[in-house]
Scaffold this motif. Sequence first.
Motif, mmCIF file in Angstrom:
data_model
loop_
_atom_site.group_PDB
_atom_site.id
_atom_site.type_symbol
_atom_site.label_atom_id
_atom_site.label_comp_id
_atom_site.label_asym_id
_atom_site.label_seq_id
_atom_site.Cartn_x
_atom_site.Cartn_y
_atom_site.Cartn_z
ATOM 1 N N GLU A 425 1.008 -1.652 -0.119
ATOM 2 C CA GLU A 425 -0.083 0.397 0.031
ATOM 3 C C GLU A 425 0.978 1.031 0.185
ATOM 4 O OE1 GLU A 425 -3.289 1.865 2.421
ATOM 5 O OE2 GLU A 425 -2.809 -0.344 3.309
ATOM 6 N N ASN A 426 1.992 1.487 0.928
ATOM 7 C CA ASN A 426 2.808 2.561 0.755
ATOM 8 C C ASN A 426 3.802 2.492 -1.121
ATOM 9 O OD1 ASN A 426 1.814 2.281 3.152
ATOM 10 N ND2 ASN A 426 4.040 2.342 4.012
ATOM 11 N N ILE A 427 4.589 1.563 -1.485
ATOM 12 C CA ILE A 427 4.625 1.416 -2.769
ATOM 13 C C ILE A 427 3.768 2.223 -3.628
ATOM 14 C CG2 ILE A 427 5.490 0.360 -4.394
ATOM 15 C CD1 ILE A 427 7.325 -1.298 -1.929
ATOM 16 N N LEU A 428 2.716 1.306 -3.165
ATOM 17 C CA LEU A 428 1.501 2.309 -4.201
ATOM 18 C C LEU A 428 1.169 3.816 -4.363
ATOM 19 C CD1 LEU A 428 -1.515 -0.711 -3.858
ATOM 20 C CD2 LEU A 428 -0.549 0.087 -5.753
ATOM 21 N N GLU A 429 1.530 4.355 -2.780
ATOM 22 C CA GLU A 429 1.312 6.105 -2.942
ATOM 23 C C GLU A 429 2.425 6.695 -3.169
ATOM 24 O OE1 GLU A 429 0.381 6.439 1.302
ATOM 25 O OE2 GLU A 429 -1.453 6.106 1.247
ATOM 26 N N LEU A 430 3.078 6.239 -3.062
ATOM 27 C CA LEU A 430 4.590 6.159 -3.848
ATOM 28 C C LEU A 430 4.347 6.172 -5.242
ATOM 29 C CD1 LEU A 430 7.954 7.689 -3.414
ATOM 30 C CD2 LEU A 430 9.028 4.680 -3.089
ATOM 31 N N VAL A 431 4.172 4.493 -6.076
ATOM 32 C CA VAL A 431 4.313 5.378 -6.989
ATOM 33 C C VAL A 431 3.354 6.170 -8.008
ATOM 34 C CG1 VAL A 431 4.162 3.296 -9.196
ATOM 35 C CG2 VAL A 431 5.640 3.016 -7.295
ATOM 36 N N ASN A 432 2.095 5.996 -7.286
ATOM 37 C CA ASN A 432 0.906 7.151 -8.032
ATOM 38 C C ASN A 432 1.584 8.163 -8.082
ATOM 39 O OD1 ASN A 432 -1.803 6.772 -7.759
ATOM 40 N ND2 ASN A 432 -1.354 8.815 -6.888
ATOM 41 N N ASP A 433 2.454 8.776 -7.252
ATOM 42 C CA ASP A 433 3.339 10.235 -6.546
ATOM 43 C C ASP A 433 3.541 10.724 -7.612
ATOM 44 O OD1 ASP A 433 1.455 10.650 -5.465
ATOM 45 O OD2 ASP A 433 2.661 10.909 -2.968
ATOM 46 N N ALA A 434 5.206 9.214 -7.978
ATOM 47 C CA ALA A 434 6.056 9.518 -8.398
ATOM 48 C C ALA A 434 5.661 9.620 -10.523
ATOM 49 C CB ALA A 434 7.359 8.312 -8.683
ATOM 50 N N ARG A 435 5.042 8.596 -10.791
ATOM 51 C CA ARG A 435 4.417 8.522 -12.051
ATOM 52 C C ARG A 435 3.465 8.585 -12.567
ATOM 53 N NH1 ARG A 435 5.509 2.713 -14.188
ATOM 54 N NH2 ARG A 435 5.989 4.040 -16.226
ATOM 55 N N ILE A 436 2.416 9.527 -11.705
ATOM 56 C CA ILE A 436 1.097 10.569 -12.426
ATOM 57 C C ILE A 436 0.589 11.962 -11.454
ATOM 58 C CG2 ILE A 436 -1.389 9.734 -12.523
ATOM 59 C CD1 ILE A 436 -1.047 7.365 -13.257
ATOM 60 N N ALA A 437 0.556 11.624 -10.225
ATOM 61 C CA ALA A 437 0.224 12.922 -9.990
ATOM 62 C C ALA A 437 1.028 13.831 -10.053
ATOM 63 C CB ALA A 437 -0.305 12.123 -8.375
#
Length: 629
Positions: A425-437
């Motif tokens: 779940e924590n990596i999902l948040e990091l990837v979400n921000d790094a690649r899209i948000a």
Amino acid sequence: MPVTTNVFEPEVHHMVLETVFRGVEHSLSSPNAPIHQYRGIKYATVPARFRQSKVFASYPPLVDASKFGPICPQVKNMNSFEETLFSLNDDDIPQQVLKQNEFECLNLNITCPGDLTSQARLPVMVWVHGGDDRGHGSSWVYDGGALVGKSILVGKPVILVTFNFRIGLFGFAAGPQLREDGQESVGNYGLRDQRILLEWLHNYITDFGGDPGNITLFGQSSGAFDIVCHLLSTLNETRPLFNRAIIQSAVFDYNIPDIAAAGCQLSRLMSTMHLSTISQLRAIDADQLVKFGRSLRVVDDGVFLRHDWKDFLSPEDSHKNHHHSLNLVVPKALSALRSHSHTPKPIGSASSSSSNSGARSSVFQPLLIGDCASDSMLWSTPISYWTSAAAARRIKAVCQSLSKTNTLFHTYDISPYTADEEIAENILELVNDARIAWPTDCFAQNARREGGGVWRYVFDQEGPWSCIPHHAADLMYLFDNVPLPESSTRSIAGSSIQDTFSGEAEMFPDSFTFEDDDEDIKYSPIVRDDDAMSSEDGGWGVPSVASWSYSRVRDTMQEQWIAFSYGEAPFSEDKVFVFGPEGETGERSQSIFEGRRRRTLWKKAFEPLGMQVVHKMGVELSRGPPLRS
């Protein structure tokens, strides 16, 4: 693919092309909102594999436009990434069986109000589909019937165009090997197909009732990033072919390879296939190539993209001492968009731009841009394989700085000691921000800094089936085609998209299964105004989207997108528009945006690393841990 047979077959007598296009009456058509659809119209030819396409304009006297055309070769019998993310049962996915042909895949579909003439001059909305290696513009997901029907009912009729272009290895192979083969520019064949599509529309959409001087590009995921590439292209500076853009959850790619790097990747692929020459690669059967080149995308060939394109994807602060040698003059179209009156306005500079009369003076066309709260669900499966220790090692290796890594760890609660059941779940948040948000926010701020009109939104509305605002959830509301847990929330004409493709009444399951780590839990489809219902055993089901919430978000989103295509400011430019959660819609202050996205944390954790490192980290984490034999 089965097609509903209609007694009435609409026709367009195209004077310029000297032909008649015979289409179909859409299943959502009604006396108050007649909708016609013209399918599989060829817009370009492909001279040979890995060659740039050319506009097609030679048709027989009568063109059968009642069936969808071939799509670019891809792995067969696989759901699209949208269908996978929607969490639908297989029985709820309309079955489409489309031919695959790399040389005949450049075709388009036009959905429009009925009985238009060349004097109608309606705005044209062009959808750029996502999916790097599996996806196509004829997908039932993007069928334009509901959106065009809504445009008629709200008094702002539009024409919707979907189309196919080359993807995967067929659309993005590049390398010096191809340049030596006699081509001046290599790679980006899929992007150039899209540009050719716009050329075709400028030449021929008028007889379908469209305005070639009023085209809006909109797309999602990799399709949205393709639009970013068009905005940042050299041709867009001198001869723009669209007037505004809507960018939905773009999967940004900052570390684009150049021709040499792309050539190394192509050589590895050829070695894997035991091929030594480009001639051999051209001769191999297309079905054998679809599994290769899945990661091939845009290349920086020194021709297509502007030399300063990376500046627009970097954090705003990095430009404080950087001066672009650009004449930043706000065009008439932008002045009209910045007026907040909801009266359709003429696009003053569009006609001149479409007639090759000189260079543009603006940096960008006006933008409507946003993302979903949980876009990283696109990579949830490979991310689920990370352990805390392995993820921490990978992040340290990419960041190459102990202090910056520690800041990142603290921000996203990642460490070698994080419980493995929490790390995904924590990596999902990091990837979400790094690649899209974060890249979305950087691009939006840079576009605004350079004088572009930018309208910012966030999509936090839950997907009707999965109950989270996942990647592509916005497509369910915008196109209104996805079967829902309750039929009362169907589209405006009261029919389902399945009627269009199978001619059968839509059927909804009595229950669906959610796979838990320990057991399969069966839930009833829950769509009630109290957002929850009691199960037979006295427990509670999974909360889902209430009928009024779905309708409210759907109607608002469709009307905003349609208004934007008319050259209207959809909402105040200094605000952010929110969709969801739980049916919430409306303008909100920038402080609300700060609470919806982690902008403050990005400044602290991402900016010291820079976009290049952050993007590399996001890509590596989203691929999952390396496979071991």
